[in-house]
Motif scaffolding. Sequence first.
Motif, PDB file in Angstrom:
ATOM      1  N   PHE A 140       9.666 -79.433 -48.758  1.00 40.21           N
ATOM      2  CA  PHE A 140       8.675 -80.227 -48.381  1.00 40.21           C
ATOM      3  C   PHE A 140       7.397 -80.132 -49.270  1.00 40.21           C
ATOM      4  O   PHE A 140       6.902 -79.089 -49.248  1.00 40.21           O
ATOM      5  CB  PHE A 140       8.419 -80.185 -46.842  1.00 40.21           C
ATOM      6  CG  PHE A 140       9.373 -80.710 -45.997  1.00 40.21           C
ATOM      7  CD1 PHE A 140       9.306 -81.864 -45.505  1.00 40.21           C
ATOM      8  CD2 PHE A 140      10.615 -79.933 -45.782  1.00 40.21           C
ATOM      9  CE1 PHE A 140      10.482 -82.603 -44.802  1.00 40.21           C
ATOM     10  CE2 PHE A 140      11.441 -80.532 -44.815  1.00 40.21           C
ATOM     11  CZ  PHE A 140      11.436 -81.642 -44.427  1.00 40.21           C
ATOM     12  N   GLY A 141       6.874 -81.071 -49.970  1.00 40.60           N
ATOM     13  CA  GLY A 141       5.702 -81.302 -50.961  1.00 40.60           C
ATOM     14  C   GLY A 141       4.626 -81.727 -50.252  1.00 40.60           C
ATOM     15  O   GLY A 141       4.716 -82.373 -49.142  1.00 40.60           O
ATOM     16  N   ILE A 142       3.721 -82.239 -50.742  1.00 34.70           N
ATOM     17  CA  ILE A 142       2.482 -83.009 -50.717  1.00 34.70           C
ATOM     18  C   ILE A 142       2.416 -84.311 -51.230  1.00 34.70           C
ATOM     19  O   ILE A 142       3.481 -85.053 -51.606  1.00 34.70           O
ATOM     20  CB  ILE A 142       1.202 -82.351 -50.928  1.00 34.70           C
ATOM     21  CG1 ILE A 142       1.019 -81.780 -52.286  1.00 34.70           C
ATOM     22  CG2 ILE A 142       0.958 -80.947 -49.868  1.00 34.70           C
ATOM     23  CD1 ILE A 142      -0.266 -81.139 -52.615  1.00 34.70           C
ATOM     24  N   GLU A 143       1.399 -84.920 -51.262  1.00 30.61           N
ATOM     25  CA  GLU A 143       1.085 -86.309 -51.608  1.00 30.61           C
ATOM     26  C   GLU A 143       1.920 -86.497 -53.214  1.00 30.61           C
ATOM     27  O   GLU A 143       1.956 -86.021 -54.061  1.00 30.61           O
ATOM     28  CB  GLU A 143      -0.216 -86.983 -51.904  1.00 30.61           C
ATOM     29  CG  GLU A 143      -1.151 -86.593 -53.045  1.00 30.61           C
ATOM     30  CD  GLU A 143      -1.573 -85.136 -52.552  1.00 30.61           C
ATOM     31  OE1 GLU A 143      -2.129 -84.695 -53.490  1.00 30.61           O
ATOM     32  OE2 GLU A 143      -1.424 -84.421 -51.604  1.00 30.61           O
ATOM     33  N   GLN A 196      -0.961 -83.621 -43.982  1.00 32.58           N
ATOM     34  CA  GLN A 196      -1.206 -83.564 -42.714  1.00 32.58           C
ATOM     35  C   GLN A 196       0.260 -83.850 -42.043  1.00 32.58           C
ATOM     36  O   GLN A 196       0.946 -83.156 -41.051  1.00 32.58           O
ATOM     37  CB  GLN A 196      -2.014 -84.358 -42.048  1.00 32.58           C
ATOM     38  CG  GLN A 196      -3.552 -83.797 -42.210  1.00 32.58           C
ATOM     39  CD  GLN A 196      -4.560 -84.413 -41.358  1.00 32.58           C
ATOM     40  OE1 GLN A 196      -4.347 -84.796 -40.330  1.00 32.58           O
ATOM     41  NE2 GLN A 196      -5.671 -84.763 -41.972  1.00 32.58           N
ATOM     42  N   ALA A 197       1.116 -84.804 -42.752  1.00 34.71           N
ATOM     43  CA  ALA A 197       2.460 -85.170 -42.334  1.00 34.71           C
ATOM     44  C   ALA A 197       3.344 -84.021 -42.631  1.00 34.71           C
ATOM     45  O   ALA A 197       4.406 -83.691 -41.847  1.00 34.71           O
ATOM     46  CB  ALA A 197       2.896 -86.558 -42.939  1.00 34.71           C
ATOM     47  N   MET A 198       3.007 -83.563 -43.772  1.00 38.93           N
ATOM     48  CA  MET A 198       3.847 -82.620 -44.268  1.00 38.93           C
ATOM     49  C   MET A 198       4.066 -81.330 -43.124  1.00 38.93           C
ATOM     50  O   MET A 198       4.744 -80.712 -42.723  1.00 38.93           O
ATOM     51  CB  MET A 198       3.659 -81.956 -45.602  1.00 38.93           C
ATOM     52  CG  MET A 198       4.354 -80.895 -46.026  1.00 38.93           C
ATOM     53  SD  MET A 198       3.776 -79.259 -45.905  1.00 38.93           S
ATOM     54  CE  MET A 198       2.594 -79.050 -47.034  1.00 38.93           C
ATOM     55  N   LEU A 199       2.734 -80.962 -42.802  1.00 42.36           N
ATOM     56  CA  LEU A 199       2.633 -79.819 -41.914  1.00 42.36           C
ATOM     57  C   LEU A 199       2.759 -79.938 -40.514  1.00 42.36           C
ATOM     58  O   LEU A 199       3.494 -79.130 -39.876  1.00 42.36           O
ATOM     59  CB  LEU A 199       0.974 -79.318 -42.106  1.00 42.36           C
ATOM     60  CG  LEU A 199       0.438 -78.531 -43.071  1.00 42.36           C
ATOM     61  CD1 LEU A 199      -0.822 -78.370 -43.360  1.00 42.36           C
ATOM     62  CD2 LEU A 199       1.153 -77.524 -43.546  1.00 42.36           C
TER      63      LEU A 199
END
Length: 313
Positions: free
Chosen positions: A145-148, A179-182
Amino acid sequence: MTTLRLSTVALMLAATAAPAFAQDADSCTTVRMSNPGWTDITATNGVAQTLLQALGYQAEISTLSVPVGYEALKNGQTDLFLGNWMPAQQKFRDDLDAAGGIEELVQNLEGAKFTLAVNKPGDEAGVSDFADLDARKGAFEGKIFGIEPGAPANQSIQAMIDADDFGLGDWTLVESGEQAMLAQVGRNASAGTPTVFLAWAPHPMNEAIDITYLSGGDEQFGPDYGGATVHTLARSEWVQNCPNAAKLFSQLVFDIPMENQLMGMILNDGTDPADAASAWLAQNPQVLDDWLAGVTTTQGDPAKEAVLAAIGG
């Protein structure tokens, strides 16, 4: 390593006693910055916005992805960027250096880190190093899982997958906002699902989530668990035209505990970034002595008194 030259214009004006209105051009009253959507930059931009408004400036903050933000800075569409993570963003620094017209004002943070980590179920599955992951692919569903999209860290992860480093060639990068990733990581931890994801400090995730940073990723993210520094970049023309504002930013430095607190207020409490900054500054006014040394309001008045009045200190 190629680096941008440090700004000298703002620093040479340290001893200049002329008021700001005699220094800064009229165009300087609006300071244009960008935010890639990261809470740490949201927090530091909030501090900058609070200080600028107290001094008579206005902050205009645009949410731009990392690549777009650098292009905006290079093309004169923004004036400043407080989120140059190094060495992760070296290629963007190299591009700016080649184009010219951009200066580093200050290293605004040290002690940061940025690499892959696992949640508690991932640690309990026996993963503490990049090399441990592929043997447990099923438990992790082969996902990182990464970020944008477009973030340099995502590009590093994808390059690692493309090169089949650590046998991860058949894994998948899942891109989403911070925030979605976390939120996904937290849900997976509650469900007992091992998860590997991009983690960094400063960030309140380090207190909210039981995190194990993975060793072994020096080639992909750098030594010391992706140890990093963060730098403030500015357009050279803006520095020359706006020496009072530039002096403020050349002295605006942060630390990990401060950013963790601010980010926690923003993420966990839903506090507006500028309000979080005002509350933190009211409790920690001593930082203003160094940040505002030699800086004035746009009307030439002492900066510290103006900021204290604005935050109710």
